[in-house]
Design an enzyme around this catalytic site. Structure first.
Site, PDB file in Angstrom:
ATOM      1  N   SER A 159       0.911  -1.338   0.128  1.00 39.79           N
ATOM      2  CA  SER A 159      -0.130  -0.212   0.003  1.00 39.79           C
ATOM      3  C   SER A 159       1.043   1.161  -0.042  1.00 39.79           C
ATOM      4  O   SER A 159       1.992   1.230   0.410  1.00 39.79           O
ATOM      5  CB  SER A 159      -0.576   0.093   0.958  1.00 39.79           C
ATOM      6  OG  SER A 159      -1.188   0.950   1.482  1.00 39.79           O
ATOM      7  N   GLU A 211     -10.075   5.763  -8.072  1.00 43.32           N
ATOM      8  CA  GLU A 211      -9.782   5.846  -6.254  1.00 43.32           C
ATOM      9  C   GLU A 211     -10.379   6.947  -6.089  1.00 43.32           C
ATOM     10  O   GLU A 211      -9.044   8.216  -6.295  1.00 43.32           O
ATOM     11  CB  GLU A 211      -8.856   5.211  -5.455  1.00 43.32           C
ATOM     12  CG  GLU A 211      -9.412   4.200  -5.023  1.00 43.32           C
ATOM     13  CD  GLU A 211      -8.858   3.684  -4.318  1.00 43.32           C
ATOM     14  OE1 GLU A 211      -7.337   4.099  -3.937  1.00 43.32           O
ATOM     15  OE2 GLU A 211      -8.416   2.227  -4.318  1.00 43.32           O
ATOM     16  N   HIS A 214      -7.965   9.370  -3.587  1.00 38.49           N
ATOM     17  CA  HIS A 214      -6.690   8.699  -3.491  1.00 38.49           C
ATOM     18  C   HIS A 214      -4.923   9.760  -4.166  1.00 38.49           C
ATOM     19  O   HIS A 214      -5.805   9.499  -5.113  1.00 38.49           O
ATOM     20  CB  HIS A 214      -6.688   7.016  -3.344  1.00 38.49           C
ATOM     21  CG  HIS A 214      -4.948   7.100  -3.235  1.00 38.49           C
ATOM     22  ND1 HIS A 214      -4.338   6.319  -2.383  1.00 38.49           N
ATOM     23  CD2 HIS A 214      -3.177   6.923  -3.503  1.00 38.49           C
ATOM     24  CE1 HIS A 214      -3.617   5.600  -2.475  1.00 38.49           C
ATOM     25  NE2 HIS A 214      -2.479   6.612  -2.834  1.00 38.49           N
TER      26      HIS A 214
HETATM   27 ZN   LIG Z   1      -5.899   5.692  -0.817  1.00 40.44          ZN
END
Ligand SMILES: [Zn+2]
Length: 295
Positions: A159, A211, A214
């Protein structure tokens, strides 16, 4: 922002290749230098006065703002927590945005970059930003992964949140895909060194669903080059590797971005025409960004 209108004139000049590292050719000179017929090709062991030589050790491949992390490439082992602090306990850093909860951590440096950006958004009347997630340790990512599953959460160790260079941004008024905050970031984040990391039309390249919340910090001029060419981060690093260097002009200032492979300890030769910033790509090389170029 009016100042940023000038950025619309971003010109990306591709393929200014600086071959010195990979070949003995001195025929390809970077922008800002003129070839002098009296200058003979130089010996590797006697660098010319207009060239900076410095050592890069293999660890530097895994340090910096341009580290690629995705489902194939992991966060470097022993990666520090990027100096993340609990924002709820550092209210002096919370200026112009909300926090989803009292556990959000982010480095002061990244928080300041974010704040600079959203202050410009506020001038455009977009001001309902909320940070919903910042730095996450592997343990926290594991908990999220267990809770949300692989469709939504990245595998622990993969991540960007664990790099300390990404954050999730929401709006207090609507879902990000519809909110003015999401639209503003999509159009403007690049001007402040951020990228919307997982765009709608790049899911096949990023391997991640769209996303709009993000954002990832990469710094200028990298975000601007990606925006101008409509490249995802993976594509940018691939193009850079292939071309060896990319020259861009932003608000009248020239930047040259070089890619150098780093097998082990390596000596780089870069023309001394400006200041430098170095970041690894987290796989096989470093990116040297030359700015403040004296023409
Ligand atoms: Zn994120």
């Amino acid at each position: 922002m009016r100042n940023w209108l000038f950025l619309l004139a971003v010109i990306v000049l591709m393929g200014v290749v600086y071959n010195r590292f990979n070949s003995n050719s001195d025929t390809d000179l970077p922008i800002g230098q003129t070839k002098n017929a009296n200058e003979m090709p130089t010996e590797e062991n006697s660098p010319p006065a207009n060239e900076l030589t410095f050592r890069i050790d293999a660890d530097q491949v895994h340090q910096g703002n341009l580290l690629l992390v995705n489902e194939e490439i992991a966060v470097p082992p022993n990666h520090a927590d990027a100096k993340a602090v609990n924002l709820f306990k550092h209210q002096e850093l919370v200026d112009g945005f909300g926090l989803l909860d009292n556990k959000i951590r982010l480095s002061p440096e990244l928080t300041k970059q974010f704040t600079t950006m959203i202050k410009h958004a506020a001038l455009d009347g977009v001001k309902n930003f909320l940070i919903s997630s910042g730095y996450r340790s592997d343990k926290e990512q594991q908990a999220l992964y267990d809770q949300l599953g692989p469709e939504i959460a990245a595998v622990p160790g993969h991540s960007e949140h664990s790099l300390g260079l990404a954050l999730d941004v929401g709006s207090t008024t609507a879902q990000m895909k519809d909110a003015p905050e999401g639209k503003w970031l999509k159009q403007n984040a690049w001007k402040y060194g951020f990228i919307v990391r997982y765009p709608e039309d790049k899911t096949d390249i990023t391997g991640v669903i769209h996303e709009p919340w993000h954002i990832r910090y990469v710094g200028l001029p990298h975000s601007a080059i990606m925006q101008a060419n409509h490249w995802a981060f993976e594509e940018y690093l691939d193009h850079l590797k292939e071309r060896k260097s990319i020259t861009t002009i932003l608000e009248g200032k020239t930047y040259i971005v070089y890619y150098f492979p780093v097998a082990s300890n390596t000596t780089l030769h870069v023309p001394t025409i400006g200041n430098y910033e170095i970041s690894g790509n987290n796989t096989d090389g470093v990116i040297v960004t030359v700015f403040d170029i004296v023409n």
